[in-house]
Enzyme design. Structure first.
Site, PDB file in Angstrom:
ATOM      1  CG  ASN A 122      -1.727   1.235   1.389  1.00 10.10           C
ATOM      2  OD1 ASN A 122      -1.781   2.061   0.475  1.00 10.10           O
ATOM      3  ND2 ASN A 122      -2.390   1.381   2.538  1.00 10.10           N
ATOM      4  CE  LYS A 131      -0.338   3.270   4.727  1.00 14.08           C
ATOM      5  NZ  LYS A 131      -0.425   3.408   6.165  1.00 14.08           N
ATOM      6  CG  HIS A 182      -6.119   2.103   4.835  1.00 17.83           C
ATOM      7  ND1 HIS A 182      -5.736   3.039   5.770  1.00 17.83           N
ATOM      8  CD2 HIS A 182      -5.113   1.212   4.740  1.00 17.83           C
ATOM      9  CE1 HIS A 182      -4.528   2.719   6.213  1.00 17.83           C
ATOM     10  NE2 HIS A 182      -4.121   1.621   5.597  1.00 17.83           N
ATOM     11  CD  GLU A 215      -3.310   5.621   6.569  1.00 14.02           C
ATOM     12  OE1 GLU A 215      -3.230   5.669   5.328  1.00 14.02           O
ATOM     13  OE2 GLU A 215      -2.430   5.103   7.297  1.00 14.02           O
ATOM     14  CD  GLU A 235      -3.914  -2.370   7.016  1.00 13.15           C
ATOM     15  OE1 GLU A 235      -2.816  -2.651   6.541  1.00 13.15           O
ATOM     16  OE2 GLU A 235      -4.496  -1.301   6.797  1.00 13.15           O
ATOM     17  N   GLY A 292       1.927   2.291  10.734  1.00 13.01           N
ATOM     18  CA  GLY A 292       2.910   3.357  10.601  1.00 13.01           C
ATOM     19  C   GLY A 292       3.571   3.753  11.914  1.00 13.01           C
ATOM     20  CB  SER A 310       4.494  -1.781  12.073  1.00 10.56           C
ATOM     21  OG  SER A 310       4.129  -0.412  12.247  1.00 10.56           O
TER      22      SER A 310
HETATM   23  P1  PGA Z   1       2.371   0.285   7.608  1.00 12.82           P
HETATM   24  O1  PGA Z   1       0.945   0.520   6.898  1.00 12.82           O
HETATM   25  O2  PGA Z   1       2.907  -1.008   7.075  1.00 12.82           O
HETATM   26  O3  PGA Z   1       3.193   1.474   7.194  1.00 12.82           O
HETATM   27  O4  PGA Z   1       2.123   0.227   9.063  1.00 12.82           O
HETATM   28  C1  PGA Z   1       0.075  -0.540   6.639  1.00 12.82           C
HETATM   29  C2  PGA Z   1      -1.203  -0.017   6.045  1.00 12.82           C
HETATM   30  O5  PGA Z   1      -1.681   1.023   6.504  1.00 12.82           O
HETATM   31  O6  PGA Z   1      -1.783  -0.625   5.125  1.00 12.82           O
END
Ligand code: PGA
Length: 247
Positions: A9, A11, A94, A96, A165, A171, A209
């Site tokens: 992803n 982003k 997601h 976010e 997630e 993150g 992460s």
């Molecule tokens: P990350 O993000 O691996 O940077 O924690 C995962 C995601 O949000 O899909």
């Protein structure tokens, strides 16, 4: 045994030059992967990546899709548009988007439904916040989020991908332990089994992460069928190590 899926992803990162370098480094380092691999790129770059990834082992994914078919929805991207650029997967719900764009469980379910109807596999994200985990509400939250998608999609549910997630792990460098993740994955698997005779073919990914150092342990859990990887998917060697760990 079903193949695992490792999906990056990206982003809101990248650019024409950076995408090309990353795609080429991935393709150069990837022989024949034992797992399915995808990268979910920002919408403006799907055309670029369609060309770069043509006839390769890396499938193309989008990071969101509209629940509407077409028309007066400024800023939205439809499934038909994604299809024109060879998109196989679309992340929906997601955290976010739930957090910053107010996406509700019902909106996420409608997006998943729209994607499925067009033959795009929705990667449906579910996950609890830190406050919800600390309040002992993890199961309740993820089951509620998934239930909306199951309810809207009926027997098509076996065609989705689920990504667990935990919001507190995204993150932040704080990964769920393999045991913590497996526990939630088992809950989601049971929920899917109750809804479909084909639940065992549904890939349930872990995200939050996941990186080159912890991927193998997470992917060794019985109900972890792959990963949705943010930060580490932007570094070719790390992403390739995660792919190898899924083999
Ligand atoms: P990350 O993000 O691996 O940077 O924690 C995962 C995601 O949000 O899909």
């Amino acid at each position: 045994m079903k193949k695992k899926l490792i999906a990056g992803n990206w982003k809101m990162n990248g650019g024409l030059a950076a995408n090309e370098a990353l795609a080429k480094a991935l393709l150069g380092g990837l022989s024949v992967p034992a797992c399915n691999v995808a990268v979910c790129a920002p919408a403006p770059y799907l055309a670029q990546l369609q060309v770069l990834l043509a006839n390769s082992a890396i499938a193309l994914g989008a990071q969101d899709v509209s629940a509407h078919e077409s028309g007066a929805y400024t800023g939205e991207v439809s499934v038909a548009m994604l299809k024109e650029f060879g998109v196989r997967y679309a992340i929906v719900g997601h955290s976010e988007r739930r957090q910053y764009h107010g996406e509700t469980d019902a909106a996420v379910a409608a997006k998943a439904q729209r994607a499925l109807a067009a033959g795009i596999t929705p990667i449906v994200c579910v996950g609890e916040t830190l406050a919800e985990r600390e309040a002992g509400k993890t199961e309740e939250v993820v089951k509620r989020q998934l239930a909306a998608v199951i309810h809207a999609n009926g027997h098509c549910i076996s065609e989705i991908v689920v990504a667990y997630e935990p919001v507190w792990a995204i993150g932040t460098g704080k990964t769920a332990s393999p045991e913590q993740a497996q526990q939630v994955h088992a809950v989601l698997r049971a929920q899917l089994r109750a809804a479909s005779d084909h639940a065992d073919r549904i890939a349930i990914l872990y995200g939050g992460s996941m990186n080159a150092a912890n991927a193998a342990q997470l992917l060794a859990q019985p109900d972890i069928d792959g990963g949705l990887i943010g930060g580490a998917s932007l570094k070719a060697p790390d992403f390739l190590t995660i792919i190898a760990a899924a083999g």
